[in-house]
Write a protein that holds these residues in place. Structure first.
Motif, PDB file in Angstrom:
ATOM      1  N   GLN A 149      57.378  69.925  56.203  1.00 48.88           N
ATOM      2  CA  GLN A 149      58.649  69.219  55.512  1.00 48.88           C
ATOM      3  C   GLN A 149      58.369  69.178  54.104  1.00 48.88           C
ATOM      4  O   GLN A 149      57.355  68.867  53.610  1.00 48.88           O
ATOM      5  CB  GLN A 149      59.079  67.869  55.996  1.00 48.88           C
ATOM      6  N   LEU A 150      59.279  69.820  53.407  1.00 48.04           N
ATOM      7  CA  LEU A 150      59.046  69.724  51.980  1.00 48.04           C
ATOM      8  C   LEU A 150      60.059  68.553  51.285  1.00 48.04           C
ATOM      9  O   LEU A 150      60.774  67.728  51.909  1.00 48.04           O
ATOM     10  CB  LEU A 150      60.168  70.877  51.451  1.00 48.04           C
ATOM     11  N   HIS A 151      58.988  67.860  50.376  1.00 47.61           N
ATOM     12  CA  HIS A 151      59.250  66.548  49.945  1.00 47.61           C
ATOM     13  C   HIS A 151      58.952  66.491  48.223  1.00 47.61           C
ATOM     14  O   HIS A 151      57.818  66.991  48.119  1.00 47.61           O
ATOM     15  CB  HIS A 151      58.679  65.368  50.768  1.00 47.61           C
ATOM     16  N   LEU A 152      59.543  65.871  47.499  1.00 48.17           N
ATOM     17  CA  LEU A 152      59.176  65.105  46.399  1.00 48.17           C
ATOM     18  C   LEU A 152      59.237  63.932  45.985  1.00 48.17           C
ATOM     19  O   LEU A 152      60.346  63.079  46.604  1.00 48.17           O
ATOM     20  CB  LEU A 152      60.119  65.855  45.331  1.00 48.17           C
ATOM     21  N   ALA A 153      58.430  63.318  45.651  1.00 46.36           N
ATOM     22  CA  ALA A 153      58.471  61.685  45.212  1.00 46.36           C
ATOM     23  C   ALA A 153      57.977  61.564  43.882  1.00 46.36           C
ATOM     24  O   ALA A 153      57.095  61.802  43.407  1.00 46.36           O
ATOM     25  CB  ALA A 153      57.351  61.048  46.170  1.00 46.36           C
ATOM     26  N   CYS A 159      55.501  63.615  39.683  1.00 48.80           N
ATOM     27  CA  CYS A 159      56.291  64.155  40.774  1.00 48.80           C
ATOM     28  C   CYS A 159      55.097  64.695  41.797  1.00 48.80           C
ATOM     29  O   CYS A 159      54.886  65.801  41.344  1.00 48.80           O
ATOM     30  CB  CYS A 159      57.405  65.100  40.096  1.00 48.80           C
ATOM     31  N   ALA A 160      55.152  64.014  42.855  1.00 49.78           N
ATOM     32  CA  ALA A 160      54.165  64.670  43.877  1.00 49.78           C
ATOM     33  C   ALA A 160      55.003  65.515  45.104  1.00 49.78           C
ATOM     34  O   ALA A 160      56.043  65.023  45.475  1.00 49.78           O
ATOM     35  CB  ALA A 160      53.537  63.279  44.556  1.00 49.78           C
ATOM     36  N   ASP A 197      71.906  75.106  36.192  1.00 50.23           N
ATOM     37  CA  ASP A 197      73.008  74.118  36.982  1.00 50.23           C
ATOM     38  C   ASP A 197      72.348  73.686  38.183  1.00 50.23           C
ATOM     39  O   ASP A 197      72.011  74.215  39.181  1.00 50.23           O
ATOM     40  CB  ASP A 197      74.123  74.874  37.673  1.00 50.23           C
ATOM     41  N   TYR A 198      72.430  72.294  37.954  1.00 52.32           N
ATOM     42  CA  TYR A 198      71.524  71.176  38.944  1.00 52.32           C
ATOM     43  C   TYR A 198      72.144  71.225  40.301  1.00 52.32           C
ATOM     44  O   TYR A 198      71.532  70.949  41.390  1.00 52.32           O
ATOM     45  CB  TYR A 198      70.984  69.958  38.509  1.00 52.32           C
ATOM     46  N   ARG A 199      73.546  71.810  40.375  1.00 51.66           N
ATOM     47  CA  ARG A 199      74.217  71.593  41.727  1.00 51.66           C
ATOM     48  C   ARG A 199      73.654  72.612  42.701  1.00 51.66           C
ATOM     49  O   ARG A 199      73.640  72.203  44.021  1.00 51.66           O
ATOM     50  CB  ARG A 199      75.649  71.633  41.311  1.00 51.66           C
ATOM     51  N   TYR A 200      72.753  73.485  42.604  1.00 49.04           N
ATOM     52  CA  TYR A 200      72.272  74.460  43.456  1.00 49.04           C
ATOM     53  C   TYR A 200      71.141  73.979  44.038  1.00 49.04           C
ATOM     54  O   TYR A 200      70.532  74.555  45.120  1.00 49.04           O
ATOM     55  CB  TYR A 200      72.143  76.035  42.785  1.00 49.04           C
ATOM     56  N   LEU A 201      70.599  73.160  43.368  1.00 50.09           N
ATOM     57  CA  LEU A 201      69.171  72.443  43.868  1.00 50.09           C
ATOM     58  C   LEU A 201      69.552  71.860  44.974  1.00 50.09           C
ATOM     59  O   LEU A 201      70.047  70.894  44.984  1.00 50.09           O
ATOM     60  CB  LEU A 201      68.235  72.054  42.681  1.00 50.09           C
ATOM     61  N   GLU A 202      68.348  71.848  45.810  1.00 50.83           N
ATOM     62  CA  GLU A 202      68.601  71.162  47.191  1.00 50.83           C
ATOM     63  C   GLU A 202      67.443  70.155  47.560  1.00 50.83           C
ATOM     64  O   GLU A 202      67.534  69.177  48.142  1.00 50.83           O
ATOM     65  CB  GLU A 202      68.488  72.140  48.394  1.00 50.83           C
ATOM     66  N   LEU A 203      66.171  70.305  46.739  1.00 51.68           N
ATOM     67  CA  LEU A 203      65.095  69.608  47.049  1.00 51.68           C
ATOM     68  C   LEU A 203      64.943  68.591  45.851  1.00 51.68           C
ATOM     69  O   LEU A 203      64.583  69.062  44.754  1.00 51.68           O
ATOM     70  CB  LEU A 203      63.935  70.307  47.048  1.00 51.68           C
ATOM     71  N   TRP A 204      65.142  67.138  45.970  1.00 49.76           N
ATOM     72  CA  TRP A 204      65.003  66.413  45.037  1.00 49.76           C
ATOM     73  C   TRP A 204      64.052  65.269  45.385  1.00 49.76           C
ATOM     74  O   TRP A 204      64.177  64.994  46.515  1.00 49.76           O
ATOM     75  CB  TRP A 204      66.430  65.704  44.567  1.00 49.76           C
ATOM     76  N   GLY A 205      63.393  64.625  44.346  1.00 49.55           N
ATOM     77  CA  GLY A 205      62.997  63.266  44.548  1.00 49.55           C
ATOM     78  C   GLY A 205      64.026  62.201  44.623  1.00 49.55           C
ATOM     79  O   GLY A 205      65.302  62.212  44.329  1.00 49.55           O
ATOM     80  N   GLN A 206      63.274  60.915  44.935  1.00 49.80           N
ATOM     81  CA  GLN A 206      64.495  59.667  45.104  1.00 49.80           C
ATOM     82  C   GLN A 206      64.844  59.256  43.764  1.00 49.80           C
ATOM     83  O   GLN A 206      65.772  58.260  43.459  1.00 49.80           O
ATOM     84  CB  GLN A 206      63.720  58.739  46.069  1.00 49.80           C
ATOM     85  N   GLY A 207      64.141  59.510  42.494  1.00 54.76           N
ATOM     86  CA  GLY A 207      64.261  58.951  41.363  1.00 54.76           C
ATOM     87  C   GLY A 207      63.237  57.748  40.990  1.00 54.76           C
ATOM     88  O   GLY A 207      62.910  57.051  41.829  1.00 54.76           O
TER      89      GLY A 207
END
Length: 125
Positions: free
Chosen positions: A1-5, A22-23, A108-118
């Motif tokens: 599973q892809l994940h960013l934190a 950003c891990a 354009d950030y709107r096409y990005l699907e993988l984000w961290g929680q901030g």
């Protein structure tokens, strides 16, 4: 599973420094660009820096050039954003995102699907 934190946010006085991390998990940094964005209350999400996956080339928006530095450790699968000389206008929630098309900047950030929680950065005026 892809994940960013993301981590490392906090409150700092003007002129101070913070280092955001950003891990990534579930993928190699070499296969993506990692893009840092920030969003202040009432404002649109703004791309401020990125680092490309394979070559490691970097991009900075004008407002952070000379103050912020993006770097990465492929072995740790972590991207860092060193922020120096912080200003009240830098206060925002900071997000990292992974671009599988390796665009840096993303445009354009709107096409990005993988984000961290901030992670929130506070710089009181």
């Amino acid at each position: 599973q892809l994940h960013l934190a993301e981590s490392g946010g906090g409150s700092v006085q003007p002129g101070g420094s913070l280092r955001l991390s950003c891990a990534a998990s579930g993928f190699r940094l070499a296969d993506y660009s990692i893009n840092w964005f920030r969003q202040a209350p009432g404002k649109d999400r703004e791309e401020i820096a990125c680092i490309s996956g394979y070559a490691g080339s970097t991009y900075y928006t004008d407002s952070v050039k000379g103050r912020f530095t993006i770097s990465k450790d492929d072995a740790k699968r972590t991207v860092y954003l060193q922020m120096n000389s912080l200003k009240p206008e830098d206060a925002a929630v900071y997000y990292c995102a992974a671009d599988p098309f390796r665009n840096c900047p993303s445009g354009d950030y709107r096409y990005l699907e993988l984000w961290g929680q901030g992670t929130r950065v506070v710089v009181p005026s």
